[in-house]
Design an enzyme around this catalytic site. Structure first.
Site, short mmCIF file in Angstrom:
data_model
loop_
_atom_site.label_atom_id
_atom_site.label_comp_id
_atom_site.label_asym_id
_atom_site.label_seq_id
_atom_site.Cartn_x
_atom_site.Cartn_y
_atom_site.Cartn_z
N HIS A 94 53.64 37.63 36.25
CA HIS A 94 52.18 37.73 36.16
C HIS A 94 51.67 38.47 37.40
O HIS A 94 52.20 38.30 38.49
CB HIS A 94 51.57 36.33 36.07
CG HIS A 94 50.11 36.37 35.70
ND1 HIS A 94 49.12 36.65 36.62
CD2 HIS A 94 49.48 36.20 34.51
CE1 HIS A 94 47.95 36.65 35.99
NE2 HIS A 94 48.14 36.38 34.71
N GLU A 166 49.37 43.69 30.52
CA GLU A 166 48.19 43.15 31.19
C GLU A 166 47.76 44.08 32.32
O GLU A 166 48.23 43.93 33.47
CB GLU A 166 48.51 41.78 31.79
CG GLU A 166 48.87 40.72 30.78
CD GLU A 166 48.42 39.36 31.25
OE1 GLU A 166 47.58 38.76 30.57
OE2 GLU A 166 48.87 38.90 32.31
N GLY A 172 40.73 38.84 34.44
CA GLY A 172 39.67 38.04 35.05
C GLY A 172 38.46 38.84 35.49
O GLY A 172 37.61 38.34 36.23
N GLY A 233 43.63 34.17 29.68
CA GLY A 233 43.47 33.33 30.87
C GLY A 233 42.18 32.54 30.79
O GLY A 233 42.11 31.48 30.16
N GLY A 234 41.13 33.06 31.40
CA GLY A 234 39.83 32.37 31.50
C GLY A 234 39.35 31.71 30.22
O GLY A 234 39.00 30.53 30.21
#
Ligand code: PEP
Length: 270
Positions: A94, A166, A172, A233-234
């Site tokens: 990541h 990604e 984010g 994610g978020g």
């Protein structure tokens, strides 16, 4: 139609109690889905989460693992430990690990090997930074990451690898890569896999996108050619929002059995 992957990354969020409350509600809502759902929860909640999703269509993942077998690495967790508490998968490479913890492609490659050979599905994250993008280095970066991270990984192990494209500038930030950018990156990844293995093998590898996905933009992302799912994610922190995202990828029909674990003792040949 092959199953889609929808992967949540809680990052360093949620106490054990919060993870329990999330799974209690979420599990029920997705119980008839044939989507491959993976929840990457904090280490301390893996055991509880794994017990809660037993016999369901949800897999639990660690967010990292150490590349060594065991020993004097205070604070670290190895592949065997992840398996021992019920994890079926692990995130590797990541961008937050690459950035904050200086993980190189060589280290990430070792982590993938340890994970795979313990029976874990590895979700390999790759992607360019804003600097790379501005300097037209995306293909070059993907080439380096894919080649080095998959070094010595055998073709028959690729069924246990999910590649997450990604772009770092999209994680984010609320900025989602365009359809063209994502489609282009997926094509590049499959071309690199074709060079490393062959076209047939490359076409079967699961490639997902991650970066500011939410319940509103997911429909558009889903329509991208060649995409096998998303890493969130978020928006995955809210069980209702994540449920909406997963719903988009749920193919109507009978549910197949989830991805099998690689046998620990299996002899792997190229
Ligand atoms: C991620 O953490 O991998 C990610 C994609 O985060 P976000 O969805 O918040 O951009």
């Amino acid at each position: 139609m092959s199953k889609k992957y929808v992967i949540a990354n809680f990052k360093m969020n949620k106490t054990d109690e919060e993870v329990v409350s999330y799974i209690e509600k979420f599990k029920e809502k997705v119980k008839d889905f044939n989507t491959e759902i993976i929840l990457s929860v904090p280490f301390v909640s893996i055991k509880t989460a794994s017990l809660m999703v037993k016999n369901s269509n949800i897999l639990i993942a660690g967010q990292n693992l150490n590349e060594n077998d065991f020993g004097a690495f205070t604070g670290e967790i190895n592949a065997e430990m992840l398996c021992s508490v019920g994890a079926s998968a692990v995130l590797v490479g990541h961008s937050e690990r690459r950035n904050h913890f200086k993980e190189t492609d060589v280290i990430i490659n070792k982590k993938i090997m340890k994970g795979l050979r313990s029976g874990l599905i590895s979700v390999l994250c790759v992607g360019e930074t804003l600097f790379d993008k501005k300097n037209n280095l995306t293909t070059q970066v993907l080439q380096r990451q894919i080649t080095e991270c998959l070094n010595s990984i055998y073709a028959n192990e690729l069924s246990h690898i999910v590649i997450a494209y990604e772009p770092v500038w999209a994680i984010g930030t609320g900025v989602v890569a365009t359809k063209e950018e994502i489609e282009g990156a997926i094509k590049t990844i499959r071309m690199l896999l074709t060079n490393l293995y062959d076209e047939k093998i490359a076409s079967k590898v699961k490639v997902v996108y991650g970066g500011s996905i939410n319940e509103k933009n997911v429909k558009e992302i889903k329509s991208i050619k060649g995409i096998d799912g998303v890493l969130v994610g978020g928006a995955s922190l809210d069980e209702e929002k994540f449920y909406k995202i997963v719903s988009e990828f749920n193919e109507k029909g009978t549910s197949e059995k989830g991805t099998k674990k690689v046998s620990k003792k299996k002899t792997i040949e190229k």
